[in-house]
Scaffold this motif. Structure first.
Motif, PDB file in Angstrom:
ATOM      1  N   ASP A  23       0.854  -1.177   0.000  1.00 24.78           N
ATOM      2  CA  ASP A  23       0.000   0.000   0.000  1.00 24.78           C
ATOM      3  C   ASP A  23       0.891   1.227   0.000  1.00 24.78           C
ATOM      4  O   ASP A  23       1.588   1.451   0.984  1.00 24.78           O
ATOM      5  CB  ASP A  23      -0.925  -0.005   1.218  1.00 24.78           C
ATOM      6  N   PRO A  24       0.972   1.996  -1.020  1.00 26.39           N
ATOM      7  CA  PRO A  24       0.251   1.887  -2.277  1.00 26.39           C
ATOM      8  C   PRO A  24       0.875   0.842  -3.202  1.00 26.39           C
ATOM      9  O   PRO A  24       2.045   0.515  -3.049  1.00 26.39           O
ATOM     10  CB  PRO A  24       0.425   3.285  -2.878  1.00 26.39           C
ATOM     11  N   VAL A  25       0.069   0.347  -4.130  1.00 23.52           N
ATOM     12  CA  VAL A  25       0.602  -0.575  -5.123  1.00 23.52           C
ATOM     13  C   VAL A  25       1.197   0.256  -6.258  1.00 23.52           C
ATOM     14  O   VAL A  25       0.526   1.120  -6.809  1.00 23.52           O
ATOM     15  CB  VAL A  25      -0.515  -1.476  -5.677  1.00 23.52           C
ATOM     16  N   SER A  26       2.474   0.030  -6.565  1.00 25.90           N
ATOM     17  CA  SER A  26       3.095   0.790  -7.648  1.00 25.90           C
ATOM     18  C   SER A  26       4.149  -0.075  -8.317  1.00 25.90           C
ATOM     19  O   SER A  26       4.492  -1.154  -7.818  1.00 25.90           O
ATOM     20  CB  SER A  26       3.739   2.052  -7.104  1.00 25.90           C
ATOM     21  N   THR A  27       4.683   0.434  -9.413  1.00 22.26           N
ATOM     22  CA  THR A  27       5.705  -0.329 -10.119  1.00 22.26           C
ATOM     23  C   THR A  27       7.018  -0.336  -9.342  1.00 22.26           C
ATOM     24  O   THR A  27       7.928  -1.085  -9.669  1.00 22.26           O
ATOM     25  CB  THR A  27       5.952   0.257 -11.511  1.00 22.26           C
ATOM     26  N   LEU A  28       7.099   0.513  -8.315  1.00 20.64           N
ATOM     27  CA  LEU A  28       8.309   0.585  -7.498  1.00 20.64           C
ATOM     28  C   LEU A  28       8.661  -0.776  -6.906  1.00 20.64           C
ATOM     29  O   LEU A  28       9.822  -1.161  -6.834  1.00 20.64           O
ATOM     30  CB  LEU A  28       8.077   1.592  -6.374  1.00 20.64           C
ATOM     31  N   SER A  29       7.637  -1.507  -6.466  1.00 20.69           N
ATOM     32  CA  SER A  29       7.880  -2.801  -5.825  1.00 20.69           C
ATOM     33  C   SER A  29       8.476  -3.800  -6.793  1.00 20.69           C
ATOM     34  O   SER A  29       9.138  -4.747  -6.393  1.00 20.69           O
ATOM     35  CB  SER A  29       6.585  -3.371  -5.262  1.00 20.69           C
ATOM     36  N   LEU A  30       8.227  -3.598  -8.104  1.00 24.44           N
ATOM     37  CA  LEU A  30       8.843  -4.490  -9.085  1.00 24.44           C
ATOM     38  C   LEU A  30      10.341  -4.245  -9.115  1.00 24.44           C
ATOM     39  O   LEU A  30      11.142  -5.167  -9.185  1.00 24.44           O
ATOM     40  CB  LEU A  30       8.239  -4.252 -10.469  1.00 24.44           C
ATOM     41  N   GLY A  31      10.713  -2.949  -9.047  1.00 21.67           N
ATOM     42  CA  GLY A  31      12.119  -2.587  -9.135  1.00 21.67           C
ATOM     43  C   GLY A  31      12.925  -3.062  -7.940  1.00 21.67           C
ATOM     44  O   GLY A  31      14.060  -3.514  -8.076  1.00 21.67           O
ATOM     45  N   THR A  32      12.366  -2.987  -6.745  1.00 21.46           N
ATOM     46  CA  THR A  32      13.106  -3.393  -5.558  1.00 21.46           C
ATOM     47  C   THR A  32      13.099  -4.904  -5.376  1.00 21.46           C
ATOM     48  O   THR A  32      13.729  -5.414  -4.459  1.00 21.46           O
ATOM     49  CB  THR A  32      12.512  -2.768  -4.287  1.00 21.46           C
ATOM     50  N   GLY A  33      12.360  -5.607  -6.235  1.00 22.56           N
ATOM     51  CA  GLY A  33      12.343  -7.054  -6.124  1.00 22.56           C
ATOM     52  C   GLY A  33      11.396  -7.564  -5.049  1.00 22.56           C
ATOM     53  O   GLY A  33      11.393  -8.737  -4.723  1.00 22.56           O
ATOM     54  N   GLY A  58      16.245  14.030  -9.701  1.00 14.85           N
ATOM     55  CA  GLY A  58      16.530  12.732 -10.308  1.00 14.85           C
ATOM     56  C   GLY A  58      17.362  11.841  -9.423  1.00 14.85           C
ATOM     57  O   GLY A  58      17.062  10.658  -9.227  1.00 14.85           O
ATOM     58  N   VAL A  59      18.405  12.427  -8.831  1.00 15.99           N
ATOM     59  CA  VAL A  59      19.292  11.652  -7.963  1.00 15.99           C
ATOM     60  C   VAL A  59      18.524  11.122  -6.760  1.00 15.99           C
ATOM     61  O   VAL A  59      18.611   9.940  -6.407  1.00 15.99           O
ATOM     62  CB  VAL A  59      20.468  12.533  -7.484  1.00 15.99           C
ATOM     63  N   LEU A  60      17.741  12.016  -6.149  1.00 13.53           N
ATOM     64  CA  LEU A  60      16.976  11.610  -4.972  1.00 13.53           C
ATOM     65  C   LEU A  60      15.982  10.513  -5.328  1.00 13.53           C
ATOM     66  O   LEU A  60      15.770   9.573  -4.568  1.00 13.53           O
ATOM     67  CB  LEU A  60      16.234  12.807  -4.386  1.00 13.53           C
ATOM     68  N   ALA A  61      15.373  10.645  -6.504  1.00 13.49           N
ATOM     69  CA  ALA A  61      14.402   9.631  -6.919  1.00 13.49           C
ATOM     70  C   ALA A  61      15.096   8.284  -7.074  1.00 13.49           C
ATOM     71  O   ALA A  61      14.563   7.254  -6.659  1.00 13.49           O
ATOM     72  CB  ALA A  61      13.741  10.043  -8.226  1.00 13.49           C
ATOM     73  N   GLY A  62      16.296   8.315  -7.653  1.00 14.69           N
ATOM     74  CA  GLY A  62      17.050   7.077  -7.799  1.00 14.69           C
ATOM     75  C   GLY A  62      17.344   6.456  -6.447  1.00 14.69           C
ATOM     76  O   GLY A  62      17.262   5.240  -6.262  1.00 14.69           O
ATOM     77  N   PHE A  63      17.658   7.330  -5.488  1.00 11.68           N
ATOM     78  CA  PHE A  63      17.923   6.887  -4.122  1.00 11.68           C
ATOM     79  C   PHE A  63      16.667   6.232  -3.528  1.00 11.68           C
ATOM     80  O   PHE A  63      16.718   5.120  -3.000  1.00 11.68           O
ATOM     81  CB  PHE A  63      18.362   8.098  -3.313  1.00 11.68           C
ATOM     82  N   ALA A  64      15.544   6.924  -3.672  1.00 12.65           N
ATOM     83  CA  ALA A  64      14.299   6.424  -3.082  1.00 12.65           C
ATOM     84  C   ALA A  64      13.868   5.107  -3.721  1.00 12.65           C
ATOM     85  O   ALA A  64      13.213   4.288  -3.095  1.00 12.65           O
ATOM     86  CB  ALA A  64      13.187   7.464  -3.242  1.00 12.65           C
ATOM     87  N   LYS A  65      14.247   4.909  -4.984  1.00 16.71           N
ATOM     88  CA  LYS A  65      13.838   3.707  -5.706  1.00 16.71           C
ATOM     89  C   LYS A  65      14.422   2.435  -5.110  1.00 16.71           C
ATOM     90  O   LYS A  65      13.927   1.348  -5.361  1.00 16.71           O
ATOM     91  CB  LYS A  65      14.308   3.807  -7.160  1.00 16.71           C
ATOM     92  N   GLY A  87      13.659  12.591   3.939  1.00 18.16           N
ATOM     93  CA  GLY A  87      12.296  13.013   3.620  1.00 18.16           C
ATOM     94  C   GLY A  87      11.737  12.364   2.368  1.00 18.16           C
ATOM     95  O   GLY A  87      10.531  12.319   2.174  1.00 18.16           O
ATOM     96  N   VAL A  88      12.622  11.861   1.491  1.00 14.86           N
ATOM     97  CA  VAL A  88      12.115  11.233   0.265  1.00 14.86           C
ATOM     98  C   VAL A  88      11.439   9.899   0.561  1.00 14.86           C
ATOM     99  O   VAL A  88      10.774   9.352  -0.300  1.00 14.86           O
ATOM    100  CB  VAL A  88      13.220  10.992  -0.786  1.00 14.86           C
ATOM    101  N   LEU A  89      11.618   9.377   1.771  1.00 14.34           N
ATOM    102  CA  LEU A  89      11.020   8.081   2.091  1.00 14.34           C
ATOM    103  C   LEU A  89       9.661   8.310   2.737  1.00 14.34           C
ATOM    104  O   LEU A  89       9.571   8.760   3.862  1.00 14.34           O
ATOM    105  CB  LEU A  89      11.933   7.300   3.039  1.00 14.34           C
ATOM    106  N   PRO A  90       8.606   8.032   2.011  1.00 18.98           N
ATOM    107  CA  PRO A  90       7.275   8.391   2.478  1.00 18.98           C
ATOM    108  C   PRO A  90       6.882   7.667   3.756  1.00 18.98           C
ATOM    109  O   PRO A  90       7.218   6.506   3.946  1.00 18.98           O
ATOM    110  CB  PRO A  90       6.366   7.964   1.321  1.00 18.98           C
ATOM    111  N   GLY A  91       6.172   8.401   4.619  1.00 15.69           N
ATOM    112  CA  GLY A  91       5.642   7.795   5.830  1.00 15.69           C
ATOM    113  C   GLY A  91       6.630   7.750   6.968  1.00 15.69           C
ATOM    114  O   GLY A  91       6.311   8.058   8.107  1.00 15.69           O
ATOM    115  N   VAL A  92       7.869   7.400   6.681  1.00 20.74           N
ATOM    116  CA  VAL A  92       8.884   7.267   7.720  1.00 20.74           C
ATOM    117  C   VAL A  92       9.701   8.546   7.794  1.00 20.74           C
ATOM    118  O   VAL A  92      10.095   8.999   8.862  1.00 20.74           O
ATOM    119  CB  VAL A  92       9.854   6.113   7.399  1.00 20.74           C
TER     120      VAL A  92
END
Lengths: 315, 164, 521
Positions: A186-196, C134-141, C279-284
């Motif tokens: 929650d939420p469901v997103s494509t992010l979870s695919l990337g992190t495995g 972009g960098v931060l997004a890559g980090f959050a990913k 802060g880029v990590l939602p909720g936490v």
């Protein structure tokens, strides 16, 4: 208390007389604002389209029509509020298969399947089963072969027994395989695919796929092709059965028929507006109108079908 | 301080007892429809962990209280002493306030609540009425007009209206 | 630098429309008001105004919502400092040092410091957003289930570390908070837990009524009691006493307090860094960032024992980190198209209603909108800062209001605040119940902050832990197999070793000189 008691009484009486007048003049529905309870948070496509439709209904009926979000408890809180509202046509509500069908089947609600009367089901949200682009399968059948060859596949969906997850499981069952694991996201997103974390997700908005090149769709959980993703086959095409994450407008069960008809007519008229059809197209959702009887039938069919899957998943 | 120590022991002990009760009766208060085989997927796994923390630390706090280990109160509590009667009556008043809003509407129940609460806490002059009126009107303006928060129609009003 | 200037220039031309500017100003002002009212958070206001924004241009709508968001983030510290009641849950930490300052008669100074550090945090975060989205997004990913599990555990650990010497009581309250967060539909299958068959509790125990009960209602009772005890007389005397260090009390803008903030440049930068990075990590992110910055500021300080007793550095650390989160929180939304929590999800719908779908392609498809958002955020930070500075004097007058009037008004606010989130009286009764609980807990010297934090972090830990263990089929190795998770685990282990060793050293030292005064951590 310094305040003289008659002051309060007088105040109450004043308010009462105001309402007394309106009640005495009760002639034709509607004469007060109408509220539509949405058990989900504002901002998803069904919420936005209902707000647009409410504006047209308001023009048509001559009273304000307002959408109120009462969220929580998997939609049960809002749905209970609709079911227990006074059946005068001034409280309507939106329902999705979760609170309308599966939660009832699981016995989590105080209302039954028929305690909410559908005005009509009108909206299918663009849910897609999505996987990483580099996966070695490109259809549900190939996914089935992949799993049956001994590979593990994790399904990511809201909760294990949430409707999108149930549909994904029914699809798998019909293809002839089962997911290795199911995780709640929650939420469901494509992010979870990337992190495995997940290998296949029930993506609630097809537009996310247009943004993320690292993911692609396998199957849409809809009856019609999603306009923005015309290449992905639908559940109905592949399995020959209706399946969608719908939204419908409902009233409490005992609303008088003449009031119900007024609401239904205004609602259908609102749905025909170009703005609503255009909005549906741009989001990839599907706007239509399934009448009260048809909706009831679909709800009962789904109850049976989901019950089978829930029993299977919990045992 | 002695009294606070024993009250603290009672308070934490009571909560830790409730935690134990919930922990050992979890099959009755959590619907376990599914027969999950894995411990970590069981719906009672995490709550039980939390309850265990409460139970253990609660008992430890009781022991601390008996040993009279000193502890700090926060600044406001250091400076004042509890007036249980007034606090309890304000809390009851708050309960009535929440109930009455269904009956006589938000504006009037707020006005009544403010007047009674001011009266209870010792503001008994004309200021009371003026302040209550001002505050309840401004609350009504902010919440009902500006933020458009929906309150139930006064129940009493509609009742009287229907009998007409 | 060129990129920055180009972005800004194109953004300025986007924003130079009357309706956008009006939305920006209206949103910021409303946000400031909403944030300052305990219990009313930006979520309520954004939910109410969301439908209205659908008919505006995307930039106007977003300026309105972002204004509310940023404004509330700033002004949540006002009631935290003045009446020990955080205006929004994220301002909890500002009560640690802000309120003691106000009690010492330094209310204005505290407010000035809070606003200035918020401003610096906010501006820095927008600049970082422009340059490094972009960098931060890559980090959050890279943050998946295992990483989030460890981060939330780290958050819990930081709460215990910053517990001001009440480790046991803090753990007790943490446990209660964690448990409360499990009430309602939950678990892998979404079954009712601890609801005792009622529909009302299916929703779980929402955060706002608990915050209102524990802080607002309990504080209101204690305020009224203190005014009846007679402590109030010396108290008001203390408040009225002019502090020589602030100089001219009635000056419009308090330059001294602005200057005071810049005396701690390292704390400022470090806190902003934590805010932006985490802060880029939602909720936490929003809670973890401020706790990390607070704990580090305390560790680095020469006088850690004054933290929690009115040390301006503590206030700077929490407020800077707090507001540095605002820009960072938009990173997942703008750069990934993924809203992390309810607030950004609602902002996302403003894009969607206009058929703009945020995500990596947004930067190519409509760079002018993105730049407009940047400029809008910079402008609103400036506007809110100026607005709040000019209001400082009026705000600080709150401390001179008769505590009885203040207390009763807080009670009335608690009612409508608790009601407004779900339009439900059940929430009001929950607030009442937690008011009783919070009152007793505070009178008995049990810290109430940990409970709130545990309620926020609890659901994240539970679901993320379950996800991680599901993925690994129950093996705990998953937490050390993934590099980021391993890094967090090692930091936690290092801190634990450090604390243990310093505790042993302190014990030895105490044996030597028998001073017997245990220093809080």
């Amino acid at each position: 208390m310094k305040l003289p008691k008659f002051g309060v009484k007088a105040a109450v009486m004043t308010v009462a007389t105001c309402f007394g007048f309106s009640a005495a003049a009760m002639a034709e529905f509607p004469e007060r604002p109408i509220q539509i309870i949405n058990p989900w948070a504002p901002g998803d496509s069904a919420d936005i389209v209902m707000r647009k439709a409410a504006e047209y209904m308001s023009e048509d009926l001559g009273v304000p029509v307002k959408v109120i979000n009462r969220t929580g408890g998997g939609g049960i809180i809002g749905a209970t509020a609709i079911a227990t509202a006074r059946p005068d046509g001034y409280t309507l509500g939106l329902l999705t298969p979760g609170p309308a069908v599966t939660q009832v089947v699981m016995g989590n609600t105080t209302y039954g399947l028929d305690d909410l009367k559908p005005v009509g089901i009108f909206w299918d949200s663009p849910f897609v089963l999505a996987v990483r682009s580099d996966e070695p399968f490109s259809s549900m059948k190939e996914l089935g072969d992949y799993v049956n060859a001994g590979n593990t596949v994790t399904l990511g969906s809201y909760a294990q027994l949430a409707v999108p997850s149930l549909l994904a499981n029914i699809a798998a069952e019909k293809t002839g395989f089962g997911y290795t694991r199911i995780i709640g996201l929650d939420p469901v997103s494509t992010l979870s695919l990337g992190t495995g974390d997940a290998d296949i997700v029930t993506l609630p908005d097809a537009r996310a796929l247009l943004q993320d090149e690292s993911a692609r769709g396998l199957l849409t959980l809809t009856n019609e092709r999603i306009s923005t993703l015309p290449d992905i086959p639908t559940f109905k095409e592949v399995y020959g059965e209706e399946a969608s994450l719908w939204t419908g407008l409902f009233t409490p069960r005992d609303v008088p028929q003449e009031v119900f008809d007024v609401v239904s007519k205004a609602f259908q008229k609102a749905l025909e507006q170009d703005e609503i059809q255009e909005y549906a197209k741009s989001t990839g959702a599907y706007a239509y109108f399934l009448d009260s009887e048809g909706s009831s039938k679909r709800i009962h069919n789904e109850a049976e079908r989901f019950k089978g899957m829930i029993d299977k998943l919990t045992n | 301080m002695v009294q606070i120590h024993s009250l603290r022991a009672v308070f934490t002990g009571f909560i830790s007892l409730v935690a134990c009760l919930l922990m050992f009766n979890s099959d009755k208060v959590v619907s376990l429809q599914s027969t999950e085989t894995d411990l970590y997927r069981s719906p009672v796994f995490f709550p039980t962990l939390a309850l265990a923390i409460i139970a253990v630390t609660g008992i430890a706090l009781v022991i601390q209280a008996f040993k009279k280990v000193p502890f700090m109160l926060d600044m406001d509590c250091e400076d004042s002493s509890p007036k249980l009667f007034i606090s309890a009556s304000l809390l009851f008043l708050f309960l009535f306030y929440s109930l009455s809003s269904n009956w006589i509407g938000y504006l009037f129940s707020t006005l009544l609540f403010l007047m009674t609460a001011f009266f209870l806490s010792g503001i008994r002059s004309k200021v009371n009425i003026v302040l209550s009126a001002l505050i309840s009107l401004s609350l009504y303006a902010i919440f009902v007009w500006l933020l458009d928060i929906w309150f139930p129609k006064p129940w009493l009003a509609s009742l009287l209206a229907n009998s007409n | 630098m060129d990129i920055l200037l180009n972005n800004l220039m194109s953004g300025i031309s986007e924003i130079a429309h009357l309706n956008v500017i009006l939305c920006l100003l209206a949103g910021s002002t409303l946000g400031v008001v909403i944030g300052a009212i305990p219990g009313l958070g930006p979520a309520v206001a954004i939910a109410v105004l969301l439908p209205a924004t659908f008919s505006m241009t995307p930039l106007a709508g977003l300026s309105l919502l972002l204004g509310i968001y940023c404004g509330a983030w700033y002004s949540g510290s006002i009631p935290a400092i003045l009446i020990n009641t955080p205006g929004t849950p994220v301002a909890v930490l500002s009560t640690y040092d802000g309120y003691p300052m106000a009690r010492q008669g330094l209310a204005k100074r505290a407010l000035g410091i809070a606003f200035t550090s918020s401003f610096i945090g906010g501006m820095l975060s927008v600049l970082v957003l422009i340059l490094l989205a972009g960098v931060l997004a890559g980090f959050a990913k890279n943050f998946g289930a295992a990483e989030f599990t460890m981060l939330t555990l780290f958050g819990i650990m930081l709460v215990i570390i910053s517990s001001r010497g009440k480790v046991l009581a803090t753990s007790f309250m943490l446990g209660i908070g964690l448990f409360l967060s499990t009430v309602g539909l939950g678990g892998a299958t979404g079954m009712p837990r601890y609801t005792f068959g009622t529909t009302a509790l299916l929703n779980g125990i929402p955060l706002v009524p608990v915050v209102l009960g524990i802080f607002a209602i309990a504080q209101a009772l204690i305020l009224i009691e203190s005014s009846l005890t007679g402590a109030a007389t010396q108290d008001t005397a203390a408040r009225k006493k002019d502090d020589p260090s602030i100089g001219n009390q009635d000056a419009g803008v308090n330059w001294q307090s602005i200057k005071a903030v810049f005396e701690y440049p390292r704390t400022l930068l470090r806190s902003a860094g934590f805010g932006v990075g985490i802060g880029v990590l939602p909720g936490v992110g929003e809670f973890l960032a401020q706790f990390m910055s607070y704990v580090t500021a305390k560790r680095a300080s020469r006088s850690p024992e004054t933290f929690g007793k009115g040390n301006p550095e503590g206030l700077i650390a929490s407020e800077t980190a707090n507001n540095a989160v605002t820009g960072a929180a938009l990173v997942p939304l703008l750069a990934l198209g993924i809203p992390g929590e309810a607030l950004t999800a609602m902002m996302m719908s403003v894009f969607m209603v206009h058929n703009v779908f945020p995500g990596p392609r947004l930067f190519e498809q409509s760079p002018e909108l993105v730049n407009g958002i940047y400029v809008s955020m910079l402008l609103m930070n400036i506007f809110i800062f100026v607005l709040l500075l000019s209001l400082t004097r009026w705000c600080s007058l709150v401390t001179r209001i008769n505590p009885k009037v203040l207390g009763v008004t807080i009670l009335a606010l608690a009612f409508v605040g608790a009601y407004s989130v779900n339009l439900s009286l059940v929430d009001v009764w929950l607030a009442l119940g937690f008011g009783v609980f919070g009152y007793l807990a505070r009178r008995l010297g049990l810290p109430v902050f940990p409970l709130i934090l545990a309620m926020v972090l609890g659901p994240i830990i539970e679901t993320r832990l379950r996800q991680s263990l599901t993925i690994s089929d129950g093996s705990l190795w998953i937490f050390v197999e993934r590099p980021i998770s391993l890094a967090v685990v090692s930091i936690m282990a290092l801190i634990l070793i450090f604390i243990a060793s310093s505790a042993i050293r302190r014990k030895c030292a105490r044996k030597k000189d028998e001073a017997g005064i245990m220093k809080p951590l």
